[in-house]
Design a protein around this motif. Sequence first.
Motif, PDB file in Angstrom:
ATOM      1  N   ASN A   1       0.835  -1.198   0.000  1.00 42.75           N
ATOM      2  CA  ASN A   1       0.000   0.000   0.000  1.00 42.75           C
ATOM      3  C   ASN A   1       0.875   1.255   0.000  1.00 42.75           C
ATOM      4  OD1 ASN A   1      -3.076  -0.804   0.687  1.00 42.75           O
ATOM      5  ND2 ASN A   1      -1.647  -2.226   1.661  1.00 42.75           N
ATOM      6  N   ALA A   2       0.459   2.229  -0.795  1.00 42.08           N
ATOM      7  CA  ALA A   2       1.148   3.522  -0.804  1.00 42.08           C
ATOM      8  C   ALA A   2       0.570   4.390   0.316  1.00 42.08           C
ATOM      9  CB  ALA A   2       0.976   4.195  -2.164  1.00 42.08           C
ATOM     10  N   ILE A   3       1.429   4.927   1.140  1.00 38.98           N
ATOM     11  CA  ILE A   3       0.991   5.749   2.281  1.00 38.98           C
ATOM     12  C   ILE A   3       1.565   7.145   2.107  1.00 38.98           C
ATOM     13  CG2 ILE A   3       0.913   5.967   4.775  1.00 38.98           C
ATOM     14  CD1 ILE A   3       1.449   2.998   4.995  1.00 38.98           C
ATOM     15  N   LYS A   4       0.682   8.119   1.989  1.00 40.66           N
ATOM     16  CA  LYS A   4       1.088   9.512   1.854  1.00 40.66           C
ATOM     17  C   LYS A   4       1.045  10.192   3.225  1.00 40.66           C
ATOM     18  CE  LYS A   4      -0.520  10.073  -2.906  1.00 40.66           C
ATOM     19  NZ  LYS A   4      -1.396  10.875  -3.814  1.00 40.66           N
TER      20      LYS A   4
ATOM     21  N   LEU B   1      -3.024   2.111  14.368  1.00 35.94           N
ATOM     22  CA  LEU B   1      -3.758   2.957  13.435  1.00 35.94           C
ATOM     23  C   LEU B   1      -3.353   2.666  11.988  1.00 35.94           C
ATOM     24  CD1 LEU B   1      -3.727   6.378  15.334  1.00 35.94           C
ATOM     25  CD2 LEU B   1      -5.738   4.984  14.834  1.00 35.94           C
ATOM     26  N   VAL B   2      -2.039   2.577  11.746  1.00 36.17           N
ATOM     27  CA  VAL B   2      -1.568   2.311  10.381  1.00 36.17           C
ATOM     28  C   VAL B   2      -1.943   0.896   9.956  1.00 36.17           C
ATOM     29  CG1 VAL B   2       0.461   2.163   8.896  1.00 36.17           C
ATOM     30  CG2 VAL B   2       0.318   3.961  10.630  1.00 36.17           C
ATOM     31  N   SER B   3      -1.785  -0.073  10.859  1.00 43.24           N
ATOM     32  CA  SER B   3      -2.119  -1.458  10.547  1.00 43.24           C
ATOM     33  C   SER B   3      -3.595  -1.602  10.211  1.00 43.24           C
ATOM     34  CB  SER B   3      -1.762  -2.359  11.727  1.00 43.24           C
ATOM     35  OG  SER B   3      -2.185  -3.679  11.522  1.00 43.24           O
ATOM     36  N   ASN B   4      -4.469  -0.917  10.973  1.00 41.57           N
ATOM     37  CA  ASN B   4      -5.910  -0.987  10.712  1.00 41.57           C
ATOM     38  C   ASN B   4      -6.242  -0.412   9.340  1.00 41.57           C
ATOM     39  OD1 ASN B   4      -8.805  -1.279  11.946  1.00 41.57           O
ATOM     40  ND2 ASN B   4      -8.743   0.793  11.141  1.00 41.57           N
ATOM     41  N   ALA B   5      -5.602   0.711   8.983  1.00 39.35           N
ATOM     42  CA  ALA B   5      -5.859   1.329   7.675  1.00 39.35           C
ATOM     43  C   ALA B   5      -5.421   0.413   6.532  1.00 39.35           C
ATOM     44  CB  ALA B   5      -5.139   2.673   7.588  1.00 39.35           C
ATOM     45  N   ILE B   6      -4.286  -0.271   6.714  1.00 43.31           N
ATOM     46  CA  ILE B   6      -3.791  -1.171   5.666  1.00 43.31           C
ATOM     47  C   ILE B   6      -4.713  -2.379   5.504  1.00 43.31           C
ATOM     48  CG2 ILE B   6      -1.915  -2.755   5.097  1.00 43.31           C
ATOM     49  CD1 ILE B   6       0.026  -0.739   6.310  1.00 43.31           C
TER      50      ILE B   6
ATOM     51  N   GLN C   1      -5.979  -1.235  -3.455  1.00 45.03           N
ATOM     52  CA  GLN C   1      -4.611  -0.706  -3.402  1.00 45.03           C
ATOM     53  C   GLN C   1      -4.559   0.813  -3.556  1.00 45.03           C
ATOM     54  OE1 GLN C   1      -1.950  -2.719  -2.662  1.00 45.03           O
ATOM     55  NE2 GLN C   1      -3.527  -4.287  -2.386  1.00 45.03           N
ATOM     56  N   GLN C   2      -5.572   1.490  -3.076  1.00 49.59           N
ATOM     57  CA  GLN C   2      -5.566   2.952  -3.145  1.00 49.59           C
ATOM     58  C   GLN C   2      -4.685   3.525  -2.042  1.00 49.59           C
ATOM     59  OE1 GLN C   2      -9.296   4.943  -3.827  1.00 49.59           O
ATOM     60  NE2 GLN C   2     -10.301   3.038  -4.444  1.00 49.59           N
TER      61      GLN C   2
ATOM     62  N   ALA D   1      -9.272   3.966   1.781  1.00 50.15           N
ATOM     63  CA  ALA D   1     -10.404   3.909   0.863  1.00 50.15           C
ATOM     64  C   ALA D   1     -11.433   2.890   1.322  1.00 50.15           C
ATOM     65  CB  ALA D   1      -9.915   3.564  -0.541  1.00 50.15           C
ATOM     66  N   GLY D   2     -12.695   3.190   1.048  1.00 43.62           N
ATOM     67  CA  GLY D   2     -13.787   2.286   1.393  1.00 43.62           C
ATOM     68  C   GLY D   2     -14.952   2.500   0.463  1.00 43.62           C
ATOM     69  N   THR D   3     -15.878   1.575   0.470  1.00 42.71           N
ATOM     70  CA  THR D   3     -17.044   1.679  -0.417  1.00 42.71           C
ATOM     71  C   THR D   3     -18.271   2.215   0.301  1.00 42.71           C
ATOM     72  OG1 THR D   3     -17.556  -0.651   0.032  1.00 42.71           O
ATOM     73  CG2 THR D   3     -16.240  -0.154  -1.932  1.00 42.71           C
TER      74      THR D   3
END
Length: 421
Positions: A306-309, A332-337, A343-344, A360-362
């Motif tokens: 995953n790209a993290i900005k 926090l980062v692990s949950n987001a990944i 792969q956004q 990202a989510g739907t």
Amino acid sequence: MGDTLKKIRLIRKTSKTFLGISALLMLVSTVALYFYLRNLLQSEVEEELRSTEARIESSLVENPEPFQLSPVVEIQKVSRLGNEVLKDTIIYDPSQDEMEEFRELSTFSAINGENYRITVRALVVESENILIAVVISYLVIILLVFLFLFYVNRSKNQKLWTPFFHNLEQMKRFSLSSDAPIALMDSEILEFSELNTEIKLLTNKVRSDYRNLKQYTEDVSHEMQTPLAIIQAKIENMINIEEPLDDQQFEQLTSIQRDIQRLSQMTKRLTLLTKIENNQFANVEQLDITRLMAVTVQDFCEISNNAIKVDFEYPIKVDMDPYLATVLCNNLVSNAIKYNIAQQDIVVGSTVDDISISNAGTTPLKHPDSLYNRFYRESDGVKATGLGLAIVKRICDLYGFGIDYRFSGDRHVFTIHFGKK
């Protein structure tokens, strides 16, 4: 849920009760005294009028000629006798040159063959002045006594309740992690003494149970790691043996290996949660949480596709345990990944007092209020322990940070507020 009752200090509550009862008693006693003295003075005035009337009758027996002493005495001959009249009246008083209120008694008597109407009056103003003076004097005395008793009662109550307030402060400072005995103030009041005994028994029992539970948790966590490590090693040996495994065997062993890793991770996280809730992290330092988050993002970028900005506008300084700060950032980062889709990009940013991380989510979460509960997962699509956000929430609660979730622009956004909640 009903409205929360407004809290009030004990001394103020007892003082308000004393004030209310005393004020009511003062009012009732003043009104009662006023009417009692009024009736008493009125009776005395009427008795004086009748006494004067009797003396006038005696005087008329000796001297039948009517006479007047306006406005106090009036004697008139009448043709026939009438009924006695007792009333209040207002007439002109020549001595005062003004209208005055009098209590008037009119009687009829037959003396030496003549009918007389005898009218005698007494000035009411003087009795009213006496009545008012007595009531005011009573009020002043009662008020002084009341003030004296109020402050004496308040002082005595404060002294009486001092052990209770002291012990209450000791209970507020009570810590399970400290072995120092709770310092309670003794009291001559039997109930307070019994309360102290029960508090000591309760705190000792709580500390004993806490130590036993803490030891049990640590022992279980430690003892579980050894057999899990052995099972993990045996599975790796089976996978790496020279004899090839068929696809089904390999898949089953790999699944067992993942479950063992998940179980090991769950055990460690449950132990961490217990330690956080028991406030076992007392090492507080000032940290740059934005710098720590940047390091965490860099570490995850090395092991994740995953790209993290990262977009940090301001550095944020916080006072907290370094280990818990690392756990906070990692979770926090692990949950987001884990919950990112397609792969956004994952975006981490900061403002003056906040750090936000979004993926990202739907659709928005169905039950956002349950996010921070243990073992809660919105879906079974991701094999996670369900403890990551629960740990994040407990860390925030420990240090007074705020945390909230929102769904905005097809993204799940978690924000940590490091300022005052």
